[in-house]
Design a protein around this motif. Sequence first.
Motif, PDB file in Angstrom:
ATOM      1  N   ARG A  14       0.783  -1.234  -0.099  1.00 50.50           N
ATOM      2  CA  ARG A  14      -0.131  -0.021  -0.158  1.00 50.50           C
ATOM      3  C   ARG A  14       0.924   1.365  -0.103  1.00 50.50           C
ATOM      4  N   GLU A  16       0.775   3.991   1.736  1.00 49.57           N
ATOM      5  CA  GLU A  16       1.288   4.619   3.257  1.00 49.57           C
ATOM      6  C   GLU A  16       2.452   3.751   3.353  1.00 49.57           C
ATOM      7  N   LYS A  35      -3.195  11.329   3.295  1.00 50.34           N
ATOM      8  CA  LYS A  35      -4.321  12.051   3.764  1.00 50.34           C
ATOM      9  C   LYS A  35      -4.352  13.527   2.846  1.00 50.34           C
ATOM     10  N   LYS A  38      -5.205  13.009  -0.681  1.00 49.09           N
ATOM     11  CA  LYS A  38      -6.383  12.285  -0.741  1.00 49.09           C
ATOM     12  C   LYS A  38      -6.452  10.994  -1.567  1.00 49.09           C
ATOM     13  N   PHE A  39      -5.540  10.216  -1.256  1.00 52.71           N
ATOM     14  CA  PHE A  39      -5.568   8.775  -1.698  1.00 52.71           C
ATOM     15  C   PHE A  39      -6.310   7.801  -0.889  1.00 52.71           C
ATOM     16  N   LYS A  40      -6.830   6.474  -1.499  1.00 49.65           N
ATOM     17  CA  LYS A  40      -7.782   5.762  -0.741  1.00 49.65           C
ATOM     18  C   LYS A  40      -6.596   4.987   0.059  1.00 49.65           C
ATOM     19  N   ASP A  41      -6.886   4.246   1.119  1.00 44.03           N
ATOM     20  CA  ASP A  41      -6.355   3.875   2.049  1.00 44.03           C
ATOM     21  C   ASP A  41      -5.733   2.418   1.519  1.00 44.03           C
ATOM     22  N   SER A  42      -6.516   2.061   0.354  1.00 38.43           N
ATOM     23  CA  SER A  42      -6.310   0.480   0.076  1.00 38.43           C
ATOM     24  C   SER A  42      -5.526   0.738  -1.152  1.00 38.43           C
ATOM     25  N   LEU A  43      -5.162   1.912  -1.732  1.00 34.02           N
ATOM     26  CA  LEU A  43      -4.347   2.143  -2.970  1.00 34.02           C
ATOM     27  C   LEU A  43      -2.891   1.552  -2.840  1.00 34.02           C
ATOM     28  N   ASP A  52       0.517  11.129 -10.098  1.00 33.68           N
ATOM     29  CA  ASP A  52       0.385  10.888  -8.718  1.00 33.68           C
ATOM     30  C   ASP A  52       1.687  10.830  -7.969  1.00 33.68           C
TER      31      ASP A  52
END
Length: 125
Positions: A14, A16, A35, A38-43, A52
């Motif tokens: 992921r 993060e 955060k 604004k990425f999804k946590d599961s990306l 990106d």
Amino acid sequence: MARIAGVNIPTEKRVEIALQYIYGIGPTRAAQIVKALKFKDSLRAKDLTDTDIINISNYIEENFKVEGDVRREVQMNIKRLQDLKAYRGIRHRNRLPVRGQRTQTNARTRKGKRVVVAGSASKGK
């Protein structure tokens, strides 16, 4: 494979987690970057587009010191302590534990492999 701040980040993890492979970015900063952008946590890192990656690079460059800058700063802090002949600087120079750990029985990581000295064993048992 994405390259951010001169580091190849792993693609299967992921975003993060992958950002933490950059020296100077830990869990808190990685979460802050995800955060803020604004990425999804599961990306996953493999799903990042080129824009990106550029956005992440720019955000890190603007807001944090990473990699070489952090390493250089740490080395300068250690050198400053050594030049001042502070207690911690002396411990760094002698390659002993700096933060008050015991050295009589432990500290093998810092001191290195044991060196046996002849006649140092306690006599008269």
